[in-house]
Write a protein that holds these residues in place. Sequence first.
Motif, PDB file in Angstrom:
ATOM      1  N   LYS A  22       0.905  -1.160   0.098  1.00  0.00           N
ATOM      2  CA  LYS A  22      -0.140   0.089  -0.146  1.00  0.00           C
ATOM      3  C   LYS A  22       0.838   1.399  -0.016  1.00  0.00           C
ATOM      4  CE  LYS A  22      -1.644   1.458   4.116  1.00  0.00           C
ATOM      5  NZ  LYS A  22      -1.407   2.883   4.435  1.00  0.00           N
ATOM      6  N   ASN A  23       1.782   1.387   0.886  1.00  0.00           N
ATOM      7  CA  ASN A  23       2.529   2.540   0.994  1.00  0.00           C
ATOM      8  C   ASN A  23       3.739   2.597  -0.119  1.00  0.00           C
ATOM      9  OD1 ASN A  23       1.092   2.988   3.187  1.00  0.00           O
ATOM     10  ND2 ASN A  23       2.852   2.506   4.768  1.00  0.00           N
ATOM     11  N   ARG A  94      -4.386  10.658   4.801  1.00  0.00           N
ATOM     12  CA  ARG A  94      -3.318  11.265   4.942  1.00  0.00           C
ATOM     13  C   ARG A  94      -2.442  11.672   3.786  1.00  0.00           C
ATOM     14  NH1 ARG A  94       0.485  13.725   7.879  1.00  0.00           N
ATOM     15  NH2 ARG A  94       2.524  13.157   7.543  1.00  0.00           N
ATOM     16  N   PRO A 124       1.758  16.069  11.463  1.00  0.00           N
ATOM     17  CA  PRO A 124       1.792  17.421  10.573  1.00  0.00           C
ATOM     18  C   PRO A 124       2.644  17.017   9.373  1.00  0.00           C
ATOM     19  CG  PRO A 124       3.318  17.123  12.555  1.00  0.00           C
ATOM     20  CD  PRO A 124       2.441  15.990  12.671  1.00  0.00           C
ATOM     21  N   ASP A 126       4.614  19.773   8.189  1.00  0.00           N
ATOM     22  CA  ASP A 126       5.596  20.987   7.924  1.00  0.00           C
ATOM     23  C   ASP A 126       6.913  20.672   7.466  1.00  0.00           C
ATOM     24  OD1 ASP A 126       5.747  19.362  10.624  1.00  0.00           O
ATOM     25  OD2 ASP A 126       7.785  20.400  10.715  1.00  0.00           O
ATOM     26  N   GLN A 127       7.313  19.327   7.434  1.00  0.00           N
ATOM     27  CA  GLN A 127       8.488  19.307   6.564  1.00  0.00           C
ATOM     28  C   GLN A 127       8.423  18.932   5.122  1.00  0.00           C
ATOM     29  OE1 GLN A 127      11.450  18.891   8.120  1.00  0.00           O
ATOM     30  NE2 GLN A 127      10.116  19.713   9.961  1.00  0.00           N
ATOM     31  N   THR A 168      11.223  11.637   7.502  1.00  0.00           N
ATOM     32  CA  THR A 168       9.859  11.429   7.128  1.00  0.00           C
ATOM     33  C   THR A 168       9.732  10.634   5.845  1.00  0.00           C
ATOM     34  OG1 THR A 168       8.167  12.701   6.488  1.00  0.00           O
ATOM     35  CG2 THR A 168      10.127  14.043   6.511  1.00  0.00           C
ATOM     36  N   VAL A 169       9.060   9.798   5.827  1.00  0.00           N
ATOM     37  CA  VAL A 169       8.798   8.786   4.762  1.00  0.00           C
ATOM     38  C   VAL A 169       7.944   9.559   3.692  1.00  0.00           C
ATOM     39  CG1 VAL A 169       7.742   6.616   3.807  1.00  0.00           C
ATOM     40  CG2 VAL A 169       8.728   6.692   6.050  1.00  0.00           C
ATOM     41  N   THR A 170       6.883   9.923   3.857  1.00  0.00           N
ATOM     42  CA  THR A 170       6.086  10.846   2.736  1.00  0.00           C
ATOM     43  C   THR A 170       6.784  11.920   2.412  1.00  0.00           C
ATOM     44  OG1 THR A 170       4.522  11.392   4.273  1.00  0.00           O
ATOM     45  CG2 THR A 170       3.859   9.543   3.031  1.00  0.00           C
ATOM     46  N   ASP A 310       5.094   0.157  12.214  1.00  0.00           N
ATOM     47  CA  ASP A 310       3.684  -0.405  11.476  1.00  0.00           C
ATOM     48  C   ASP A 310       3.778  -1.798  11.987  1.00  0.00           C
ATOM     49  OD1 ASP A 310       3.663   1.335   8.650  1.00  0.00           O
ATOM     50  OD2 ASP A 310       3.089   1.968  10.435  1.00  0.00           O
ATOM     51  N   ILE A 332       8.013   6.812  17.511  1.00  0.00           N
ATOM     52  CA  ILE A 332       7.638   7.600  16.063  1.00  0.00           C
ATOM     53  C   ILE A 332       6.368   8.226  16.431  1.00  0.00           C
ATOM     54  CG2 ILE A 332       6.917   7.317  13.644  1.00  0.00           C
ATOM     55  CD1 ILE A 332       9.996   6.538  14.092  1.00  0.00           C
ATOM     56  N   ARG A 376      -3.147  -0.644  12.071  1.00  0.00           N
ATOM     57  CA  ARG A 376      -2.083  -1.482  12.500  1.00  0.00           C
ATOM     58  C   ARG A 376      -2.781  -2.153  13.897  1.00  0.00           C
ATOM     59  NH1 ARG A 376      -0.359  -2.843   7.525  1.00  0.00           N
ATOM     60  NH2 ARG A 376       0.342  -0.839   6.384  1.00  0.00           N
TER      61      ARG A 376
HETATM   62  C1  EPZ Z   1       4.516   6.654   6.655  1.00  0.00           C
HETATM   63  O1  EPZ Z   1       3.535   7.766   7.152  1.00  0.00           O
HETATM   64  C2  EPZ Z   1       3.429   5.490   6.479  1.00  0.00           C
HETATM   65  N1  EPZ Z   1       2.396   5.997   5.555  1.00  0.00           N
HETATM   66  C3  EPZ Z   1       2.963   5.134   7.821  1.00  0.00           C
HETATM   67  O2  EPZ Z   1       2.058   3.961   7.641  1.00  0.00           O
HETATM   68  C4  EPZ Z   1       4.171   4.786   8.938  1.00  0.00           C
HETATM   69  O3  EPZ Z   1       3.669   4.552  10.007  1.00  0.00           O
HETATM   70  C5  EPZ Z   1       5.047   6.099   8.852  1.00  0.00           C
HETATM   71  O4  EPZ Z   1       5.448   6.511   7.519  1.00  0.00           O
HETATM   72  C6  EPZ Z   1       6.321   5.770   9.592  1.00  0.00           C
HETATM   73  O5  EPZ Z   1       7.274   4.440   9.063  1.00  0.00           O
HETATM   74  C7  EPZ Z   1       2.551   5.916   4.457  1.00  0.00           C
HETATM   75  O6  EPZ Z   1       3.605   5.788   3.820  1.00  0.00           O
HETATM   76  C8  EPZ Z   1       1.503   6.343   3.334  1.00  0.00           C
HETATM   77  P1  EPZ Z   1       6.200  10.109   8.507  1.00  0.00           P
HETATM   78  P2  EPZ Z   1       4.138   9.153   7.176  1.00  0.00           P
HETATM   79  O7  EPZ Z   1       6.048  11.401   7.792  1.00  0.00           O
HETATM   80  O8  EPZ Z   1       5.123   9.490   6.091  1.00  0.00           O
HETATM   81  C9  EPZ Z   1       6.632  13.084  12.053  1.00  0.00           C
HETATM   82  C10 EPZ Z   1       0.271   2.705   7.767  1.00  0.00           C
HETATM   83  O9  EPZ Z   1      -0.024   2.123   8.728  1.00  0.00           O
HETATM   84  N2  EPZ Z   1       6.536  14.446  11.155  1.00  0.00           N
HETATM   85  O10 EPZ Z   1       7.599   9.072   8.318  1.00  0.00           O
HETATM   86  O11 EPZ Z   1       2.970  10.011   7.490  1.00  0.00           O
HETATM   87  C11 EPZ Z   1       5.341  12.628  12.348  1.00  0.00           C
HETATM   88  O12 EPZ Z   1       4.497  13.176  12.988  1.00  0.00           O
HETATM   89  C12 EPZ Z   1       0.770   3.974   7.863  1.00  0.00           C
HETATM   90  O13 EPZ Z   1       0.280   2.149   6.464  1.00  0.00           O
HETATM   91  C13 EPZ Z   1       6.392  15.785  11.204  1.00  0.00           C
HETATM   92  O14 EPZ Z   1       6.533  16.211  12.361  1.00  0.00           O
HETATM   93  O15 EPZ Z   1       5.036   9.264   8.502  1.00  0.00           O
HETATM   94  C14 EPZ Z   1       6.034  11.388  12.937  1.00  0.00           C
HETATM   95  O16 EPZ Z   1       5.993  11.400  14.126  1.00  0.00           O
HETATM   96  C15 EPZ Z   1       0.338   4.555   9.383  1.00  0.00           C
HETATM   97  N3  EPZ Z   1       6.559  16.676  10.120  1.00  0.00           N
HETATM   98  C16 EPZ Z   1       7.283  11.293  12.381  1.00  0.00           C
HETATM   99  O17 EPZ Z   1       7.660  12.550  11.686  1.00  0.00           O
HETATM  100  C17 EPZ Z   1       6.267  16.381   8.924  1.00  0.00           C
HETATM  101  O18 EPZ Z   1       6.038  17.023   7.918  1.00  0.00           O
HETATM  102  C18 EPZ Z   1       7.536  10.335  11.019  1.00  0.00           C
HETATM  103  O19 EPZ Z   1       6.184  10.532  10.080  1.00  0.00           O
HETATM  104  C19 EPZ Z   1       6.308  14.921   8.633  1.00  0.00           C
HETATM  105  C20 EPZ Z   1       6.499  13.813   9.609  1.00  0.00           C
END
Ligand code: EPZ
Length: 422
Positions: A22-23, A94, A124, A126-127, A168-170, A310, A332, A376
Amino acid sequence: MDKLLIRGGRELRGTVQISGAKNAALPQMCAALLTTERVTLLNVPRLRDIATMRQLLDNMGVKTQTHGERGGLTLCAANPISPEAPYELVKTMRASVLALGPLLARFGEATVSLPGGCAIGSRPVDQHIKGLQAMGADITVEHGYMIARLAAGQTRLRGARITTDMVTVTGTENLMMAATLAQGETILENAAQEPEIPDLADMLIKMGARIEGHGTSRIRIQGVEKLHGCEHQVVADRIEAGTFLCATAATGGDVYLKHGRADHLEAVIEKLRDAGATVTAVQDGIRIQSSGRLQAQSFRTTEYPGFPTDMQAQFMALNCVSSGTAKVTETIFENRFMHVNELVRLGAKIQIDGKVSVVEGVEKLSGATLMATDLRASAGLVIAGLMASGDTLVDRIYHLDRGYDQMEAKLQAIGADIERVK
Ligand code: EPZ
Protein backbone atom coordinates in the motif's frame (compact mmCIF):
# COMPACT_ATOMS: atom_id res chain seq x y z
CA MET A 1 -20.48 -1.92 10.11
CA ASP A 2 -18.46 -5.08 9.37
CA LYS A 3 -16.94 -7.14 12.15
CA LEU A 4 -14.57 -10.10 12.19
CA LEU A 5 -15.62 -13.16 14.24
CA ILE A 6 -12.60 -15.26 15.21
CA ARG A 7 -12.61 -18.63 16.98
CA GLY A 8 -9.08 -18.78 18.37
CA GLY A 9 -6.70 -21.61 19.18
CA ARG A 10 -6.01 -23.03 15.69
CA GLU A 11 -2.55 -23.34 14.17
CA LEU A 12 -1.80 -21.73 10.80
CA ARG A 13 -0.44 -23.94 8.02
CA GLY A 14 -0.06 -23.40 4.28
CA THR A 15 0.79 -20.66 1.80
CA VAL A 16 -0.15 -16.97 1.84
CA GLN A 17 0.41 -14.75 -1.20
CA ILE A 18 1.72 -11.34 -0.14
CA SER A 19 0.16 -8.41 -2.04
CA GLY A 20 1.85 -5.27 -3.34
CA ALA A 21 2.67 -2.64 -0.74
CA LYS A 22 0.00 0.00 0.00
CA ASN A 23 2.69 2.47 1.06
CA ALA A 24 4.55 1.97 -2.22
CA ALA A 25 1.51 2.07 -4.52
CA LEU A 26 0.13 5.31 -3.04
CA PRO A 27 3.11 7.56 -3.92
CA GLN A 28 3.54 5.73 -7.25
CA MET A 29 -0.04 6.60 -8.21
CA CYS A 30 0.75 10.26 -7.50
CA ALA A 31 3.92 9.99 -9.60
CA ALA A 32 1.66 9.57 -12.65
CA LEU A 33 0.88 13.30 -12.28
CA LEU A 34 4.46 14.06 -13.36
CA THR A 35 3.87 13.10 -17.00
CA THR A 36 1.25 13.41 -19.75
CA GLU A 37 1.97 9.83 -20.78
CA ARG A 38 0.39 6.59 -19.61
CA VAL A 39 1.76 4.91 -16.47
CA THR A 40 0.93 1.28 -15.66
CA LEU A 41 1.37 -0.15 -12.17
CA LEU A 42 1.25 -3.91 -11.58
CA ASN A 43 0.66 -5.83 -8.34
CA VAL A 44 -1.44 -2.97 -6.91
CA PRO A 45 -3.25 -4.24 -3.78
CA ARG A 46 -7.06 -4.14 -3.70
CA LEU A 47 -7.82 -2.06 -0.61
CA ARG A 48 -9.62 1.02 0.54
CA ASP A 49 -6.75 3.51 0.56
CA ILE A 50 -5.94 2.64 -3.07
CA ALA A 51 -9.58 3.25 -4.04
CA THR A 52 -9.49 6.58 -2.19
CA MET A 53 -6.33 7.65 -4.03
CA ARG A 54 -7.95 6.69 -7.35
CA GLN A 55 -10.95 8.83 -6.47
CA LEU A 56 -8.66 11.74 -5.62
CA LEU A 57 -6.80 11.47 -8.94
CA ASP A 58 -10.01 10.94 -10.94
CA ASN A 59 -11.31 14.08 -9.28
CA MET A 60 -8.32 16.00 -10.69
CA GLY A 61 -8.99 14.68 -14.19
CA VAL A 62 -6.51 11.78 -14.25
CA LYS A 63 -7.82 8.86 -16.34
CA THR A 64 -7.45 5.63 -14.35
CA GLN A 65 -8.28 2.08 -15.37
CA THR A 66 -7.82 -1.23 -13.57
CA HIS A 67 -7.04 -4.27 -15.66
CA GLY A 68 -7.75 -7.69 -14.20
CA GLU A 69 -5.48 -10.43 -13.26
CA ARG A 70 -2.17 -8.94 -12.15
CA GLY A 71 -3.60 -6.08 -10.06
CA GLY A 72 -2.97 -3.75 -12.98
CA LEU A 73 -3.77 -0.05 -12.72
CA THR A 74 -3.19 2.38 -15.58
CA LEU A 75 -3.13 6.13 -15.00
CA CYS A 76 -2.89 8.98 -17.50
CA ALA A 77 -2.56 12.61 -16.43
CA ALA A 78 -2.66 14.20 -19.85
CA ASN A 79 -4.14 17.72 -19.64
CA PRO A 80 -6.40 19.19 -18.44
CA ILE A 81 -5.79 18.53 -14.73
CA SER A 82 -7.29 20.58 -11.90
CA PRO A 83 -4.51 20.61 -9.28
CA GLU A 84 -6.76 20.26 -6.25
CA ALA A 85 -7.17 17.72 -3.45
CA PRO A 86 -10.41 18.47 -1.57
CA TYR A 87 -10.89 18.06 2.19
CA GLU A 88 -13.64 15.44 1.95
CA LEU A 89 -11.19 13.06 0.27
CA VAL A 90 -7.97 14.10 2.05
CA LYS A 91 -9.51 13.81 5.55
CA THR A 92 -9.96 10.05 5.07
CA MET A 93 -6.41 9.45 3.91
CA ARG A 94 -3.34 11.42 4.95
CA ALA A 95 -1.33 10.03 2.04
CA SER A 96 -3.26 12.45 -0.21
CA VAL A 97 -0.56 14.97 0.69
CA LEU A 98 1.64 13.03 -1.78
CA ALA A 99 -0.13 14.85 -4.62
CA LEU A 100 1.37 18.18 -3.52
CA GLY A 101 4.92 17.71 -4.79
CA PRO A 102 4.00 16.27 -8.22
CA LEU A 103 1.29 18.91 -8.84
CA LEU A 104 3.70 21.74 -8.00
CA ALA A 105 6.48 20.25 -10.13
CA ARG A 106 4.27 19.72 -13.19
CA PHE A 107 1.77 22.62 -13.00
CA GLY A 108 3.48 25.16 -10.76
CA GLU A 109 0.43 25.27 -8.49
CA ALA A 110 -1.56 23.07 -6.12
CA THR A 111 -4.39 23.42 -3.62
CA VAL A 112 -4.28 20.50 -1.21
CA SER A 113 -6.28 20.18 1.99
CA LEU A 114 -4.24 19.81 5.16
CA PRO A 115 -4.64 16.15 6.18
CA GLY A 116 -5.66 16.82 9.76
CA GLY A 117 -4.61 14.43 12.46
CA CYS A 118 -5.57 10.81 12.77
CA ALA A 119 -5.95 8.29 15.56
CA ILE A 120 -2.22 7.69 16.02
CA GLY A 121 -1.06 11.28 16.13
CA SER A 122 -1.21 14.86 14.86
CA ARG A 123 0.66 13.90 11.67
CA PRO A 124 1.89 17.39 10.65
CA VAL A 125 3.27 18.07 7.16
CA ASP A 126 5.55 20.98 8.06
CA GLN A 127 8.58 19.20 6.60
CA HIS A 128 6.84 18.72 3.25
CA ILE A 129 6.09 22.48 3.20
CA LYS A 130 9.60 23.48 4.35
CA GLY A 131 11.22 21.41 1.59
CA LEU A 132 8.98 22.72 -1.19
CA GLN A 133 9.51 26.29 -0.01
CA ALA A 134 13.27 25.67 -0.25
CA MET A 135 12.63 24.69 -3.89
CA GLY A 136 10.94 28.03 -4.56
CA ALA A 137 7.30 27.40 -3.75
CA ASP A 138 5.14 29.95 -1.96
CA ILE A 139 2.84 27.98 0.33
CA THR A 140 0.20 29.60 2.50
CA VAL A 141 -2.41 27.85 4.64
CA GLU A 142 -5.93 29.24 4.27
CA HIS A 143 -9.18 27.71 5.46
CA GLY A 144 -7.49 24.36 6.07
CA TYR A 145 -5.92 24.23 2.62
CA MET A 146 -2.29 24.49 1.54
CA ILE A 147 -2.26 26.98 -1.34
CA ALA A 148 0.99 26.40 -3.22
CA ARG A 149 2.31 28.53 -6.07
CA LEU A 150 5.72 29.11 -7.63
CA ALA A 151 7.39 32.26 -6.31
CA ALA A 152 7.01 35.30 -8.58
CA GLY A 153 9.24 35.13 -11.65
CA GLN A 154 9.82 31.40 -11.29
CA THR A 155 8.64 29.10 -14.07
CA ARG A 156 9.84 25.89 -12.39
CA LEU A 157 10.79 24.60 -8.98
CA ARG A 158 14.52 24.90 -8.52
CA GLY A 159 16.82 22.29 -6.97
CA ALA A 160 17.85 22.81 -3.34
CA ARG A 161 19.77 21.12 -0.55
CA ILE A 162 17.16 20.08 2.05
CA THR A 163 17.71 18.57 5.49
CA THR A 164 14.43 17.54 7.11
CA ASP A 165 14.20 18.00 10.89
CA MET A 166 13.32 14.34 11.28
CA VAL A 167 13.15 11.32 9.00
CA THR A 168 9.80 11.44 7.19
CA VAL A 169 8.67 8.75 4.75
CA THR A 170 6.05 10.67 2.75
CA GLY A 171 8.08 13.87 3.19
CA THR A 172 11.02 12.21 1.43
CA GLU A 173 8.68 10.86 -1.27
CA ASN A 174 6.99 14.22 -1.87
CA LEU A 175 10.28 16.11 -2.17
CA MET A 176 11.91 13.43 -4.33
CA MET A 177 9.00 13.53 -6.79
CA ALA A 178 9.01 17.34 -6.88
CA ALA A 179 12.77 17.40 -7.49
CA THR A 180 12.56 15.21 -10.61
CA LEU A 181 11.26 18.16 -12.68
CA ALA A 182 13.02 20.99 -10.81
CA GLN A 183 15.76 23.14 -12.38
CA GLY A 184 19.14 21.77 -11.24
CA GLU A 185 20.20 19.44 -8.45
CA THR A 186 18.34 18.61 -5.24
CA ILE A 187 19.99 16.87 -2.31
CA LEU A 188 17.75 15.34 0.38
CA GLU A 189 19.69 14.86 3.63
CA ASN A 190 18.20 12.81 6.48
CA ALA A 191 16.11 11.02 3.85
CA ALA A 192 13.92 8.06 4.83
CA GLN A 193 15.30 4.64 3.83
CA GLU A 194 12.09 2.55 3.96
CA PRO A 195 11.98 0.11 0.97
CA GLU A 196 9.04 2.01 -0.49
CA ILE A 197 11.42 4.91 -1.21
CA PRO A 198 13.83 2.99 -3.51
CA ASP A 199 10.80 1.35 -5.13
CA LEU A 200 9.35 4.79 -5.96
CA ALA A 201 12.78 5.96 -7.17
CA ASP A 202 13.05 2.89 -9.43
CA MET A 203 9.72 3.84 -11.00
CA LEU A 204 10.73 7.50 -11.44
CA ILE A 205 14.02 6.42 -13.08
CA LYS A 206 12.01 4.29 -15.55
CA MET A 207 10.12 7.52 -16.33
CA GLY A 208 13.42 9.27 -17.13
CA ALA A 209 14.25 10.80 -13.74
CA ARG A 210 17.89 11.04 -12.63
CA ILE A 211 18.16 9.83 -9.01
CA GLU A 212 21.04 8.43 -6.93
CA GLY A 213 21.35 7.33 -3.30
CA HIS A 214 17.74 6.18 -2.90
CA GLY A 215 17.62 3.76 0.04
CA THR A 216 20.30 5.73 1.90
CA SER A 217 19.90 8.85 4.04
CA ARG A 218 21.22 11.07 1.21
CA ILE A 219 19.34 11.18 -2.09
CA ARG A 220 20.56 13.25 -5.07
CA ILE A 221 18.17 14.20 -7.87
CA GLN A 222 19.12 16.01 -11.10
CA GLY A 223 16.00 17.72 -12.47
CA VAL A 224 14.98 17.00 -16.09
CA GLU A 225 12.68 18.84 -18.51
CA LYS A 226 10.00 16.17 -18.68
CA LEU A 227 9.21 12.58 -17.76
CA HIS A 228 7.62 9.86 -19.89
CA GLY A 229 5.33 6.95 -19.09
CA CYS A 230 6.44 3.57 -17.73
CA GLU A 231 5.32 0.20 -16.43
CA HIS A 232 6.31 -0.71 -12.87
CA GLN A 233 5.60 -3.59 -10.52
CA VAL A 234 4.83 -2.51 -6.95
CA VAL A 235 7.16 -4.03 -4.34
CA ALA A 236 5.68 -6.66 -1.95
CA ASP A 237 4.15 -5.35 1.27
CA ARG A 238 6.64 -5.87 4.12
CA ILE A 239 4.07 -4.96 6.77
CA GLU A 240 1.51 -7.46 5.48
CA ALA A 241 4.28 -10.09 5.47
CA GLY A 242 5.38 -9.11 8.98
CA THR A 243 1.79 -9.31 10.17
CA PHE A 244 1.45 -12.91 8.93
CA LEU A 245 4.82 -13.80 10.48
CA CYS A 246 3.61 -12.56 13.88
CA ALA A 247 0.26 -14.33 13.47
CA THR A 248 1.96 -17.68 12.78
CA ALA A 249 4.44 -17.18 15.62
CA ALA A 250 1.50 -16.49 17.93
CA THR A 251 -0.70 -19.45 16.94
CA GLY A 252 2.06 -21.91 16.09
CA GLY A 253 2.26 -23.58 12.69
CA ASP A 254 4.19 -23.58 9.43
CA VAL A 255 3.47 -20.93 6.80
CA TYR A 256 5.11 -19.93 3.51
CA LEU A 257 4.72 -16.26 2.59
CA LYS A 258 4.95 -16.22 -1.21
CA HIS A 259 6.63 -13.03 -2.54
CA GLY A 260 7.54 -11.95 1.01
CA ARG A 261 10.90 -10.11 1.13
CA ALA A 262 13.00 -11.26 4.13
CA ASP A 263 15.56 -8.55 3.30
CA HIS A 264 12.89 -5.91 4.03
CA LEU A 265 12.03 -7.38 7.45
CA GLU A 266 15.40 -8.05 9.08
CA ALA A 267 14.65 -6.29 12.39
CA VAL A 268 11.33 -8.13 12.82
CA ILE A 269 12.75 -11.52 11.74
CA GLU A 270 15.65 -11.15 14.18
CA LYS A 271 13.20 -10.59 17.05
CA LEU A 272 11.07 -13.58 15.96
CA ARG A 273 14.15 -15.80 15.90
CA ASP A 274 15.21 -14.53 19.35
CA ALA A 275 11.69 -15.39 20.52
CA GLY A 276 12.19 -18.98 19.35
CA ALA A 277 10.47 -19.13 15.95
CA THR A 278 12.26 -20.58 12.91
CA VAL A 279 12.21 -18.05 10.07
CA THR A 280 14.00 -18.78 6.78
CA ALA A 281 14.33 -16.86 3.52
CA VAL A 282 13.33 -19.28 0.73
CA GLN A 283 12.81 -19.10 -3.03
CA ASP A 284 10.64 -16.01 -3.66
CA GLY A 285 9.39 -15.85 -0.08
CA ILE A 286 9.75 -16.42 3.63
CA ARG A 287 8.94 -19.55 5.67
CA ILE A 288 8.07 -19.46 9.36
CA GLN A 289 7.75 -22.49 11.67
CA SER A 290 6.77 -22.06 15.28
CA SER A 291 5.53 -24.31 18.07
CA GLY A 292 5.07 -23.96 21.80
CA ARG A 293 5.42 -20.85 23.90
CA LEU A 294 7.91 -18.21 22.70
CA GLN A 295 10.19 -15.92 24.74
CA ALA A 296 8.93 -12.33 25.14
CA GLN A 297 11.05 -9.78 23.22
CA SER A 298 11.61 -6.13 24.13
CA PHE A 299 11.94 -3.74 21.16
CA ARG A 300 11.76 -0.09 20.23
CA THR A 301 10.36 1.27 17.00
CA THR A 302 12.69 3.40 14.90
CA GLU A 303 13.09 4.44 11.27
CA TYR A 304 14.09 1.80 8.71
CA PRO A 305 16.10 -0.41 8.89
CA GLY A 306 15.10 -0.48 12.58
CA PHE A 307 11.97 -2.15 13.95
CA PRO A 308 9.00 -0.60 12.06
CA THR A 309 6.34 1.29 14.01
CA ASP A 310 3.77 -0.34 11.69
CA MET A 311 4.69 -3.71 13.26
CA GLN A 312 4.50 -2.59 16.91
CA ALA A 313 0.91 -3.65 17.66
CA GLN A 314 1.34 -7.02 15.94
CA PHE A 315 4.47 -7.97 17.87
CA MET A 316 2.97 -6.68 21.13
CA ALA A 317 0.08 -9.11 20.65
CA LEU A 318 2.64 -11.90 20.36
CA ASN A 319 4.41 -10.72 23.52
CA CYS A 320 1.09 -10.95 25.45
CA VAL A 321 1.30 -14.76 25.57
CA SER A 322 5.08 -15.22 25.44
CA SER A 323 6.98 -16.18 28.59
CA GLY A 324 8.68 -13.34 30.40
CA THR A 325 8.20 -9.59 30.45
CA ALA A 326 8.94 -7.27 27.51
CA LYS A 327 9.26 -3.49 27.13
CA VAL A 328 7.76 -2.08 23.93
CA THR A 329 8.94 1.46 23.14
CA GLU A 330 7.14 3.55 20.47
CA THR A 331 9.41 6.39 19.35
CA ILE A 332 7.71 7.50 16.09
CA PHE A 333 4.12 8.40 16.93
CA GLU A 334 2.75 9.99 20.10
CA ASN A 335 -0.40 7.91 20.45
CA ARG A 336 0.14 4.45 19.07
CA PHE A 337 -0.85 2.32 22.11
CA MET A 338 -4.62 2.32 21.61
CA HIS A 339 -4.62 -1.44 21.06
CA VAL A 340 -3.31 -1.91 24.64
CA ASN A 341 -6.65 -1.41 26.38
CA GLU A 342 -8.30 -3.78 23.88
CA LEU A 343 -5.64 -6.47 24.48
CA VAL A 344 -6.18 -6.07 28.25
CA ARG A 345 -9.83 -6.99 27.66
CA LEU A 346 -8.57 -10.37 26.43
CA GLY A 347 -6.65 -10.85 29.68
CA ALA A 348 -3.29 -9.39 28.66
CA LYS A 349 -1.13 -7.78 31.38
CA ILE A 350 0.18 -4.47 30.00
CA GLN A 351 1.19 -1.25 31.76
CA ILE A 352 1.67 1.93 29.70
CA ASP A 353 4.24 4.44 30.93
CA GLY A 354 4.55 7.25 28.36
CA LYS A 355 6.34 5.90 25.29
CA VAL A 356 6.86 2.49 26.91
CA SER A 357 4.40 -0.38 27.36
CA VAL A 358 5.50 -3.16 29.71
CA VAL A 359 3.96 -6.49 28.68
CA GLU A 360 3.96 -9.37 31.17
CA GLY A 361 3.28 -12.59 29.28
CA VAL A 362 0.30 -14.70 30.39
CA GLU A 363 -0.43 -18.37 29.60
CA LYS A 364 -3.58 -17.74 27.65
CA LEU A 365 -5.86 -14.98 26.38
CA SER A 366 -9.64 -15.44 26.43
CA GLY A 367 -11.87 -14.19 23.62
CA ALA A 368 -13.92 -10.99 23.96
CA THR A 369 -15.52 -8.24 21.88
CA LEU A 370 -12.93 -5.68 20.78
CA MET A 371 -12.91 -2.41 18.88
CA ALA A 372 -10.34 -1.55 16.23
CA THR A 373 -8.98 2.00 16.44
CA ASP A 374 -6.44 2.29 13.62
CA LEU A 375 -5.05 0.20 10.79
CA ARG A 376 -2.17 -1.62 12.44
CA ALA A 377 -3.79 -1.79 15.89
CA SER A 378 -6.64 -3.75 14.28
CA ALA A 379 -4.09 -6.20 12.83
CA GLY A 380 -2.74 -6.70 16.35
CA LEU A 381 -6.24 -7.42 17.66
CA VAL A 382 -6.82 -10.02 14.92
CA ILE A 383 -3.59 -11.78 15.92
CA ALA A 384 -4.69 -11.75 19.57
CA GLY A 385 -8.07 -13.21 18.57
CA LEU A 386 -6.39 -15.97 16.57
CA MET A 387 -4.65 -17.24 19.69
CA ALA A 388 -7.29 -16.45 22.36
CA SER A 389 -9.47 -19.30 23.58
CA GLY A 390 -13.10 -18.91 22.56
CA ASP A 391 -14.68 -16.29 20.31
CA THR A 392 -13.30 -12.81 19.63
CA LEU A 393 -15.39 -10.26 17.75
CA VAL A 394 -13.39 -7.33 16.33
CA ASP A 395 -15.58 -4.33 15.51
CA ARG A 396 -14.88 -1.33 13.19
CA ILE A 397 -12.71 -3.38 10.86
CA TYR A 398 -13.01 -0.73 8.17
CA HIS A 399 -9.66 0.30 9.68
CA LEU A 400 -8.28 -3.08 8.63
CA ASP A 401 -9.75 -2.79 5.13
CA ARG A 402 -7.71 0.36 4.53
CA GLY A 403 -4.46 -1.55 4.51
CA TYR A 404 -5.00 -5.29 4.16
CA ASP A 405 -6.04 -7.02 0.94
CA GLN A 406 -8.58 -9.78 1.84
CA MET A 407 -7.00 -10.57 5.21
CA GLU A 408 -9.73 -12.92 6.43
CA ALA A 409 -9.69 -14.90 3.15
CA LYS A 410 -5.92 -15.29 3.40
CA LEU A 411 -6.18 -16.39 7.05
CA GLN A 412 -9.04 -18.83 6.31
CA ALA A 413 -6.89 -20.41 3.58
CA ILE A 414 -4.23 -21.33 6.15
CA GLY A 415 -6.59 -22.75 8.75
CA ALA A 416 -7.91 -19.84 10.79
CA ASP A 417 -11.55 -19.97 11.88
CA ILE A 418 -12.43 -16.37 10.96
CA GLU A 419 -15.37 -14.83 9.16
CA ARG A 420 -16.66 -11.35 8.32
CA VAL A 421 -20.04 -10.63 9.85
CA LYS A 422 -22.26 -7.60 9.32
C1 EPZ B 1 4.38 6.77 6.63
O1 EPZ B 1 3.60 7.78 7.22
C2 EPZ B 1 3.46 5.58 6.47
N1 EPZ B 1 2.35 5.94 5.58
C3 EPZ B 1 2.94 5.16 7.84
O2 EPZ B 1 2.16 3.99 7.65
C4 EPZ B 1 4.11 4.81 8.74
O3 EPZ B 1 3.63 4.50 10.03
C5 EPZ B 1 5.06 6.01 8.82
O4 EPZ B 1 5.46 6.39 7.49
C6 EPZ B 1 6.31 5.70 9.63
O5 EPZ B 1 6.98 4.60 9.06
C7 EPZ B 1 2.56 5.97 4.25
O6 EPZ B 1 3.65 5.69 3.76
C8 EPZ B 1 1.38 6.32 3.40
P1 EPZ B 1 6.40 10.12 8.70
P2 EPZ B 1 4.17 9.29 7.25
O7 EPZ B 1 6.26 11.37 7.91
O8 EPZ B 1 5.04 9.52 6.07
C9 EPZ B 1 6.61 13.43 12.09
C10 EPZ B 1 0.29 2.66 7.79
O9 EPZ B 1 -0.01 1.99 8.75
N2 EPZ B 1 6.48 14.39 10.97
O10 EPZ B 1 7.55 9.20 8.41
O11 EPZ B 1 3.03 10.17 7.48
C11 EPZ B 1 5.36 12.55 12.25
O12 EPZ B 1 4.41 13.20 13.06
C12 EPZ B 1 0.76 4.07 7.96
O13 EPZ B 1 0.30 2.24 6.60
C13 EPZ B 1 6.48 15.77 11.25
O14 EPZ B 1 6.57 16.17 12.42
O15 EPZ B 1 5.07 9.26 8.55
C14 EPZ B 1 5.91 11.31 12.89
O16 EPZ B 1 6.04 11.53 14.28
C15 EPZ B 1 0.45 4.57 9.35
N3 EPZ B 1 6.37 16.64 10.23
C16 EPZ B 1 7.31 11.19 12.28
O17 EPZ B 1 7.64 12.49 11.78
C17 EPZ B 1 6.27 16.24 8.91
O18 EPZ B 1 6.19 17.09 8.01
C18 EPZ B 1 7.40 10.19 11.14
O19 EPZ B 1 6.34 10.49 10.25
C19 EPZ B 1 6.27 14.84 8.65
C20 EPZ B 1 6.39 13.94 9.69
